[in-house]
Scaffold this motif. Structure first.
Motif, mmCIF file in Angstrom:
data_model
loop_
_atom_site.group_PDB
_atom_site.id
_atom_site.type_symbol
_atom_site.label_atom_id
_atom_site.label_comp_id
_atom_site.label_asym_id
_atom_site.label_seq_id
_atom_site.Cartn_x
_atom_site.Cartn_y
_atom_site.Cartn_z
ATOM 1 N N VAL A 167 46.218 60.871 47.674
ATOM 2 C CA VAL A 167 46.510 59.456 47.907
ATOM 3 C C VAL A 167 45.425 58.789 48.736
ATOM 4 O O VAL A 167 44.967 57.688 48.412
ATOM 5 N N ALA A 168 44.996 59.425 49.821
ATOM 6 C CA ALA A 168 44.026 58.795 50.721
ATOM 7 C C ALA A 168 42.705 58.529 50.016
ATOM 8 O O ALA A 168 42.149 57.419 50.097
ATOM 9 N N ARG A 169 42.193 59.528 49.307
ATOM 10 C CA ARG A 169 40.910 59.346 48.617
ATOM 11 C C ARG A 169 41.037 58.357 47.474
ATOM 12 O O ARG A 169 40.139 57.526 47.245
ATOM 13 N N PHE A 170 42.125 58.442 46.741
ATOM 14 C CA PHE A 170 42.321 57.525 45.623
ATOM 15 C C PHE A 170 42.409 56.087 46.111
ATOM 16 O O PHE A 170 41.764 55.182 45.566
ATOM 17 N N ARG A 171 43.203 55.846 47.161
ATOM 18 C CA ARG A 171 43.354 54.490 47.680
ATOM 19 C C ARG A 171 42.031 53.954 48.200
ATOM 20 O O ARG A 171 41.673 52.788 47.937
ATOM 21 N N ALA A 172 41.275 54.772 48.933
ATOM 22 C CA ALA A 172 39.997 54.307 49.472
ATOM 23 C C ALA A 172 39.021 53.957 48.348
ATOM 24 O O ALA A 172 38.355 52.912 48.395
ATOM 25 N N VAL B 197 39.664 53.091 45.201
ATOM 26 C CA VAL B 197 40.072 51.911 44.435
ATOM 27 C C VAL B 197 39.958 50.656 45.291
ATOM 28 O O VAL B 197 39.650 49.571 44.777
ATOM 29 N N PHE B 198 40.195 50.757 46.599
ATOM 30 C CA PHE B 198 39.987 49.608 47.482
ATOM 31 C C PHE B 198 38.534 49.142 47.428
ATOM 32 O O PHE B 198 38.257 47.934 47.367
ATOM 33 N N VAL B 199 37.599 50.071 47.450
ATOM 34 C CA VAL B 199 36.178 49.701 47.387
ATOM 35 C C VAL B 199 35.867 49.040 46.047
ATOM 36 O O VAL B 199 35.163 48.018 45.989
ATOM 37 N N LEU B 200 36.388 49.601 44.969
ATOM 38 C CA LEU B 200 36.150 49.011 43.648
ATOM 39 C C LEU B 200 36.758 47.608 43.559
ATOM 40 O O LEU B 200 36.121 46.680 43.026
ATOM 41 N N ALA B 201 37.976 47.440 44.083
ATOM 42 C CA ALA B 201 38.612 46.120 44.070
ATOM 43 C C ALA B 201 37.815 45.121 44.896
ATOM 44 O O ALA B 201 37.681 43.946 44.518
ATOM 45 N N SER B 202 37.276 45.569 46.026
ATOM 46 C CA SER B 202 36.462 44.678 46.856
ATOM 47 C C SER B 202 35.184 44.263 46.138
ATOM 48 O O SER B 202 34.750 43.106 46.227
ATOM 49 N N LEU B 203 34.569 45.204 45.416
ATOM 50 C CA LEU B 203 33.348 44.885 44.676
ATOM 51 C C LEU B 203 33.625 43.834 43.609
ATOM 52 O O LEU B 203 32.881 42.840 43.483
ATOM 53 N N ILE B 204 34.687 44.019 42.837
ATOM 54 C CA ILE B 204 35.011 43.054 41.786
ATOM 55 C C ILE B 204 35.287 41.687 42.394
ATOM 56 O O ILE B 204 34.768 40.657 41.940
ATOM 57 N N THR B 205 36.128 41.665 43.436
ATOM 58 C CA THR B 205 36.478 40.388 44.069
ATOM 59 C C THR B 205 35.251 39.685 44.621
ATOM 60 O O THR B 205 35.101 38.465 44.481
ATOM 61 N N ALA B 206 34.368 40.440 45.262
ATOM 62 C CA ALA B 206 33.182 39.841 45.871
ATOM 63 C C ALA B 206 32.292 39.186 44.828
ATOM 64 O O ALA B 206 31.821 38.051 45.016
ATOM 65 N N VAL B 207 32.044 39.878 43.730
ATOM 66 C CA VAL B 207 31.189 39.315 42.682
ATOM 67 C C VAL B 207 31.825 38.062 42.084
ATOM 68 O O VAL B 207 31.139 37.056 41.827
ATOM 69 N N LEU B 208 33.142 38.086 41.882
ATOM 70 C CA LEU B 208 33.815 36.922 41.304
ATOM 71 C C LEU B 208 33.823 35.750 42.273
ATOM 72 O O LEU B 208 33.605 34.598 41.878
ATOM 73 N N VAL B 209 34.075 36.020 43.553
ATOM 74 C CA VAL B 209 34.091 34.945 44.548
ATOM 75 C C VAL B 209 32.698 34.341 44.705
ATOM 76 O O VAL B 209 32.552 33.117 44.858
ATOM 77 N N ALA B 210 31.666 35.172 44.669
ATOM 78 C CA ALA B 210 30.305 34.642 44.770
ATOM 79 C C ALA B 210 29.977 33.700 43.616
ATOM 80 O O ALA B 210 29.194 32.759 43.773
ATOM 81 N N ALA B 211 30.585 33.930 42.459
ATOM 82 C CA ALA B 211 30.299 33.098 41.292
ATOM 83 C C ALA B 211 31.168 31.860 41.212
ATOM 84 O O ALA B 211 30.731 30.813 40.720
ATOM 85 N N SER B 212 32.417 31.948 41.678
ATOM 86 C CA SER B 212 33.365 30.845 41.463
ATOM 87 C C SER B 212 33.976 30.288 42.730
ATOM 88 O O SER B 212 34.711 29.298 42.667
ATOM 89 N N GLY B 213 33.718 30.896 43.892
ATOM 90 C CA GLY B 213 34.440 30.498 45.082
ATOM 91 C C GLY B 213 35.789 31.210 45.136
ATOM 92 O O GLY B 213 36.142 32.000 44.268
ATOM 93 N N ALA B 214 36.543 30.889 46.172
ATOM 94 C CA ALA B 214 37.828 31.560 46.400
ATOM 95 C C ALA B 214 38.924 30.878 45.592
ATOM 96 O O ALA B 214 39.525 29.898 46.033
ATOM 97 N N VAL B 215 39.206 31.398 44.406
ATOM 98 C CA VAL B 215 40.287 30.892 43.559
ATOM 99 C C VAL B 215 41.533 31.723 43.870
ATOM 100 O O VAL B 215 41.627 32.886 43.494
ATOM 101 N N GLY B 216 42.464 31.116 44.579
ATOM 102 C CA GLY B 216 43.610 31.872 45.066
ATOM 103 C C GLY B 216 44.778 31.916 44.100
ATOM 104 O O GLY B 216 44.894 31.099 43.182
ATOM 105 N N PHE B 217 45.627 32.927 44.299
ATOM 106 C CA PHE B 217 46.949 33.072 43.697
ATOM 107 C C PHE B 217 46.937 33.494 42.224
ATOM 108 O O PHE B 217 48.005 33.750 41.678
ATOM 109 N N ILE B 218 45.782 33.568 41.572
ATOM 110 C CA ILE B 218 45.771 34.108 40.215
ATOM 111 C C ILE B 218 46.224 35.567 40.233
ATOM 112 O O ILE B 218 47.002 36.017 39.384
ATOM 113 N N GLY B 219 45.749 36.312 41.214
ATOM 114 C CA GLY B 219 46.145 37.707 41.346
ATOM 115 C C GLY B 219 47.575 37.908 41.767
ATOM 116 O O GLY B 219 48.080 39.039 41.740
#
Length: 379
Positions: free
Chosen positions: A276-281, A283-305
């Motif tokens: 659990v610990a390794r899996f969560r860590a 996937v958290f990093v992967l989720a942060s990478l995706i979010t960061a790239v999307l936010v850099a391109a479009s700004g903070a679009v909230g609540f879609i997730g």
């Protein structure tokens, strides 16, 4: 009658389990009788196929509407003709291919990515109120990107802002996770409260950086961008979020089974072979990478997730093998439609799409909190 859980070890011949031989892999073979994820019952394959087909058609219709409608209305036939290879240059072709098509593609990529990341975060923390916006990831990405913009660190490249956004998003996620884990085990309530707190602090820090900026044009540009919008979409800004999302989403789809186990509970997931610990860590990093790239391109679009995964669960249940692709299609179509409304409601004024998603998502968030409280469920 529930069946007893078998001991989990490394996989033996013919998919059997051999107790006592534990490996160090991220997750191991899961017995066929392992419990299913809680929530709505899984939909039949026929219903899932029908939902996926319907959402695909809806996405195509939304894309055509996004290309045809705006301050200049273009007939659908002209839209199709403008997209054909070798079409003769015309004003319609310039509007469709150079202006609206990058915007529609960016909307589809951002909507799909945020919806899937929302699903994944809700499974990792076992809280259906989680999404990148509420957990502070989007705010951290905004802070990192604004620092890059105002400090002039490689602003001429399309990579500097995503890198800054990723570092900000990852730092915010680590901080939220650390705050929620202090003083006893991490709970959904503590995680959401920590996320909201960190989000407010980072938003204030972003505003302070903008106010202190020596260049007023940075303040106007970054303020409009931080509200979330697709108006700056160009072909040279679409390729990176599209590439990252297209590469990451299949990987997240492949993790559907471990995500189902996370919904069952950490103890049960561990017994069934998940680190659990390794899996969560990871996937958290992967989720942060995706979010960061999307936010850099479009700004903070909230609540879609937050909104899209709840709607997807009503259609196909809580099993991630069906939930993730449905969320991706629904998120893509939803953000294209929201952006179309943002640029036509007050035309020729272009409203930031993040404003519309917040107006819809805010009341939905309050309703979800109230319904969960009425059912006796923890946040």
């Amino acid at each position: 009658m529930s069946r007893p859980v078998k001991a989990v070890g490394t996989a033996g011949p013919a998919g059997t389990e051999q107790p006592g031989k534990t490996g160090k892999r991220l997750f191991r073979t899961v017995p066929a009788g392992s419990p299913k994820a809680p929530g709505a019952p899984a939909a039949s394959w026929l219903r899932r196929a029908a939902v996926l087909t319907g959402l695909t058609l809806a996405l195509v219709a939304a894309a055509v509407a996004g290309l045809a409608l705006g301050s200049v209305r273009i007939p659908p036939g002209e839209v199709v003709r403008a997209l054909l290879p070798g079409a003769a240059p015309s004003p319609f072709r310039t509007i469709v291919v150079e202006v609206r098509l990058p915007r529609v593609l960016l909307g589809a990529v951002v909507g799909a990515g945020l919806a899937v990341v929302g699903c994944v975060l809700q499974a990792l923390v076992r809280n259906r109120l989680a999404d990148p916006f509420l957990l502070g990831i989007s705010s951290g990405a905004s802070t990192g990107a604004v620092l890059v913009l105002t400090l002039g660190i490689g602003v001429t490249t399309a990579v500097a802002m995503p890198v800054g956004a990723f570092l900000g998003a990852l730092g915010a996620l680590v901080l939220v996770y650390a705050l929620a884990s202090r003083g006893g085990g991490m709970t959904g309530t503590r995680l959401v409260l920590a996320g909201v707190t960190v989000s407010y602090i980072l938003t204030a820090l972003t505003t302070l950086v903008l106010v202190a900026s020596a260049r007023p044009e940075h303040f106007r540009e970054a303020l409009y961008w931080s509200l979330g919008g697709l108006g700056s979409a160009r072909w040279d800004t679409v390729w990176l979020p599209a590439a990252v999302t297209c590469a990451a989403l299949p990987l997240l789809f492949a993790l559907s089974r471990p995500l189902d186990l996370m919904l069952v509970g950490e103890e049960s997931a561990t017994v069934l072979g998940l680190d659990v610990a390794r899996f969560r860590a990871a996937v958290f990093v992967l989720a942060s990478l995706i979010t960061a790239v999307l936010v850099a391109a479009s700004g903070a679009v909230g609540f879609i997730g937050l909104m899209v995964p709840h709607a997807a669960r009503l259609l196909v249940g809580a099993t991630h093998r069906a939930l993730l692709p449905v969320s991706a299609l629904a998120g893509a179509a939803a953000l294209i439609v929201a952006d179309l409304a943002a640029r036509t409601v007050a035309s020729p004024q272009d409203i930031p799409v993040g404003v519309l998603t917040a107006l819809i998502g805010g009341p939905l968030f309050l309703w979800l909190m109230r319904s969960r409280t009425a059912q006796g469920a923890a946040l």
